[in-house]
Motif scaffolding. Sequence first.
Motif, PDB file in Angstrom:
ATOM      1  N   ASN A  42       0.935  -1.337   0.187  1.00  0.00           N
ATOM      2  CA  ASN A  42      -0.024  -0.072   0.058  1.00  0.00           C
ATOM      3  C   ASN A  42       0.996   1.357  -0.107  1.00  0.00           C
ATOM      4  O   ASN A  42       0.597   2.248  -0.852  1.00  0.00           O
ATOM      5  N   ASN A  43       1.829   1.327   0.783  1.00  0.00           N
ATOM      6  CA  ASN A  43       2.989   2.440   0.780  1.00  0.00           C
ATOM      7  C   ASN A  43       3.504   2.545  -0.403  1.00  0.00           C
ATOM      8  O   ASN A  43       3.694   3.810  -0.917  1.00  0.00           O
ATOM      9  N   LEU A  44       3.850   1.539  -0.957  1.00  0.00           N
ATOM     10  CA  LEU A  44       4.591   1.402  -2.364  1.00  0.00           C
ATOM     11  C   LEU A  44       3.773   2.087  -3.460  1.00  0.00           C
ATOM     12  O   LEU A  44       4.040   3.055  -4.105  1.00  0.00           O
ATOM     13  N   LYS A  45       2.486   1.566  -3.423  1.00  0.00           N
ATOM     14  CA  LYS A  45       1.587   2.072  -4.663  1.00  0.00           C
ATOM     15  C   LYS A  45       1.162   3.453  -4.524  1.00  0.00           C
ATOM     16  O   LYS A  45       1.175   4.010  -5.420  1.00  0.00           O
ATOM     17  N   SER A  46       0.911   3.939  -3.313  1.00  0.00           N
ATOM     18  CA  SER A  46       0.497   5.047  -3.038  1.00  0.00           C
ATOM     19  C   SER A  46       1.651   6.296  -3.399  1.00  0.00           C
ATOM     20  O   SER A  46       1.590   7.203  -3.965  1.00  0.00           O
ATOM     21  N   SER A  47       2.884   5.693  -3.503  1.00  0.00           N
ATOM     22  CA  SER A  47       4.085   6.663  -3.926  1.00  0.00           C
ATOM     23  C   SER A  47       4.506   6.811  -5.568  1.00  0.00           C
ATOM     24  O   SER A  47       5.407   7.215  -5.765  1.00  0.00           O
ATOM     25  N   VAL A  48       3.762   5.570  -6.023  1.00  0.00           N
ATOM     26  CA  VAL A  48       3.937   5.500  -7.462  1.00  0.00           C
ATOM     27  C   VAL A  48       3.054   6.136  -8.459  1.00  0.00           C
ATOM     28  O   VAL A  48       1.709   5.960  -8.006  1.00  0.00           O
ATOM     29  N   VAL A  49       3.426   6.826  -9.317  1.00  0.00           N
ATOM     30  CA  VAL A  49       2.356   7.641 -10.196  1.00  0.00           C
ATOM     31  C   VAL A  49       3.098   7.574 -11.826  1.00  0.00           C
ATOM     32  O   VAL A  49       4.139   7.462 -11.670  1.00  0.00           O
ATOM     33  N   LEU A  50       2.143   7.836 -12.582  1.00  0.00           N
ATOM     34  CA  LEU A  50       2.508   7.903 -13.951  1.00  0.00           C
ATOM     35  C   LEU A  50       2.096   9.382 -14.359  1.00  0.00           C
ATOM     36  O   LEU A  50       1.387  10.038 -13.948  1.00  0.00           O
ATOM     37  N   VAL A  51       3.342   9.999 -14.925  1.00  0.00           N
ATOM     38  CA  VAL A  51       3.234  11.295 -15.522  1.00  0.00           C
ATOM     39  C   VAL A  51       3.776  11.626 -16.960  1.00  0.00           C
ATOM     40  O   VAL A  51       4.707  10.625 -17.229  1.00  0.00           O
ATOM     41  N   GLU A  52       3.050  12.531 -17.624  1.00  0.00           N
ATOM     42  CA  GLU A  52       3.958  12.740 -18.835  1.00  0.00           C
ATOM     43  C   GLU A  52       5.072  13.298 -18.692  1.00  0.00           C
ATOM     44  O   GLU A  52       5.557  14.214 -17.873  1.00  0.00           O
ATOM     45  N   TYR A  53       6.164  12.965 -19.398  1.00  0.00           N
ATOM     46  CA  TYR A  53       7.437  13.532 -19.674  1.00  0.00           C
ATOM     47  C   TYR A  53       7.645  14.789 -19.646  1.00  0.00           C
ATOM     48  O   TYR A  53       6.721  15.253 -20.537  1.00  0.00           O
ATOM     49  N   THR A  54       8.379  15.815 -18.930  1.00  0.00           N
ATOM     50  CA  THR A  54       8.789  17.150 -19.392  1.00  0.00           C
ATOM     51  C   THR A  54      10.287  17.079 -19.055  1.00  0.00           C
ATOM     52  O   THR A  54      10.831  16.063 -18.363  1.00  0.00           O
ATOM     53  N   ASP A  55      11.113  18.079 -19.807  1.00  0.00           N
ATOM     54  CA  ASP A  55      12.520  18.027 -19.532  1.00  0.00           C
ATOM     55  C   ASP A  55      13.113  18.293 -18.224  1.00  0.00           C
ATOM     56  O   ASP A  55      14.145  18.259 -17.913  1.00  0.00           O
ATOM     57  N   ALA A  99      10.631   9.916 -34.243  1.00  0.00           N
ATOM     58  CA  ALA A  99       9.405   9.364 -33.513  1.00  0.00           C
ATOM     59  C   ALA A  99       8.285  10.125 -33.887  1.00  0.00           C
ATOM     60  O   ALA A  99       8.259  11.262 -34.416  1.00  0.00           O
ATOM     61  N   SER A 100       7.213   9.467 -33.590  1.00  0.00           N
ATOM     62  CA  SER A 100       5.812   9.994 -34.213  1.00  0.00           C
ATOM     63  C   SER A 100       5.655  11.235 -33.347  1.00  0.00           C
ATOM     64  O   SER A 100       5.846  11.350 -32.133  1.00  0.00           O
ATOM     65  N   ASN A 101       5.085  12.393 -33.953  1.00  0.00           N
ATOM     66  CA  ASN A 101       4.805  13.661 -33.172  1.00  0.00           C
ATOM     67  C   ASN A 101       3.680  13.415 -32.227  1.00  0.00           C
ATOM     68  O   ASN A 101       3.830  14.037 -31.244  1.00  0.00           O
ATOM     69  N   SER A 102       2.859  12.485 -32.406  1.00  0.00           N
ATOM     70  CA  SER A 102       1.742  12.283 -31.365  1.00  0.00           C
ATOM     71  C   SER A 102       2.414  11.312 -30.176  1.00  0.00           C
ATOM     72  O   SER A 102       1.464  10.950 -29.479  1.00  0.00           O
ATOM     73  N   ALA A 103       3.494  10.796 -30.226  1.00  0.00           N
ATOM     74  CA  ALA A 103       3.819   9.911 -29.386  1.00  0.00           C
ATOM     75  C   ALA A 103       4.087  10.560 -28.068  1.00  0.00           C
ATOM     76  O   ALA A 103       4.288  11.886 -27.971  1.00  0.00           O
ATOM     77  N   LYS A 104       3.435   9.883 -26.773  1.00  0.00           N
ATOM     78  CA  LYS A 104       3.519  10.639 -25.657  1.00  0.00           C
ATOM     79  C   LYS A 104       4.346   9.884 -24.549  1.00  0.00           C
ATOM     80  O   LYS A 104       4.325   8.611 -24.704  1.00  0.00           O
ATOM     81  N   HIS A 105       5.459  10.635 -24.000  1.00  0.00           N
ATOM     82  CA  HIS A 105       6.157   9.896 -23.303  1.00  0.00           C
ATOM     83  C   HIS A 105       5.977  10.143 -21.862  1.00  0.00           C
ATOM     84  O   HIS A 105       5.489  11.032 -21.368  1.00  0.00           O
ATOM     85  N   VAL A 106       5.744   8.462 -21.142  1.00  0.00           N
ATOM     86  CA  VAL A 106       5.148   8.814 -19.807  1.00  0.00           C
ATOM     87  C   VAL A 106       6.273   8.366 -18.943  1.00  0.00           C
ATOM     88  O   VAL A 106       7.255   7.254 -19.361  1.00  0.00           O
ATOM     89  N   LEU A 107       6.412   8.886 -17.727  1.00  0.00           N
ATOM     90  CA  LEU A 107       7.490   8.369 -16.833  1.00  0.00           C
ATOM     91  C   LEU A 107       6.596   7.651 -15.459  1.00  0.00           C
ATOM     92  O   LEU A 107       5.632   8.208 -15.100  1.00  0.00           O
ATOM     93  N   ILE A 108       7.183   6.559 -14.949  1.00  0.00           N
ATOM     94  CA  ILE A 108       6.892   6.071 -13.539  1.00  0.00           C
ATOM     95  C   ILE A 108       7.709   6.611 -12.746  1.00  0.00           C
ATOM     96  O   ILE A 108       8.823   6.689 -12.662  1.00  0.00           O
ATOM     97  N   LEU A 109       6.912   7.339 -11.651  1.00  0.00           N
ATOM     98  CA  LEU A 109       7.708   8.068 -10.602  1.00  0.00           C
ATOM     99  C   LEU A 109       7.394   7.556  -9.234  1.00  0.00           C
ATOM    100  O   LEU A 109       6.429   6.990  -9.308  1.00  0.00           O
ATOM    101  N   GLU A 110       8.500   7.258  -8.474  1.00  0.00           N
ATOM    102  CA  GLU A 110       8.408   6.745  -7.266  1.00  0.00           C
ATOM    103  C   GLU A 110       8.710   7.955  -6.430  1.00  0.00           C
ATOM    104  O   GLU A 110       9.900   8.310  -6.543  1.00  0.00           O
TER     105      GLU A 110
END
Length: 164
Positions: free
Chosen positions: A4-17, A48-59
């Motif tokens: 539960n602690n691990l899960k709550s600290s993990v999120v998906l976000v769209e990449y930014t520089d 890369a496709s212009n419409s590709a979305k880059h996604v990060l898994i953050l902990e």
Amino acid sequence: MLSNNLKSSVVLVEYTDTYDEHLSNYHLPEDQLQFTSMPLDRINIPNASNSAKHVLILENSVPVGYFALEDGEKLLKYSDNTDARLLTAFSVDSRNQGKGLAKNGLQLLPEFVKNNFPGTNEIVLGVNKRNTPAYNLYLKTGFVDENEFYEGPNGPQHILHLTV
């Protein structure tokens, strides 16, 4: 309790520089690089496709994983569903493997897609037949093998589907 602690600290976000410094220290061993790419290499690829979305898994706000969601020509090699997105280049930094982060990130994927890609009803991916750990992970997180294959540059791939 730990999960539960691990899960709550993990999120998906769209990449930014703003994450580039962390991503420049990302590490994958050679045996995994045959199946994926380093995040910054993939993000900065010129064709890369212009419409590709880059996604990060953050902990805890730190990038530990990466993948791209694509449509267009590349998607059509795997599916004729134009309302799908193709998941590519999935990886977790080698120093963070074995902690359940890949599984947590993939479990967050359907909700992330619903919130960020209205009209998308399926995620499709190709996983190399030799990449058994990844194949099993995808099946554990809801992807379905409909016995379809794609001949990729590194050999045959299972095409897996996830309804969102």
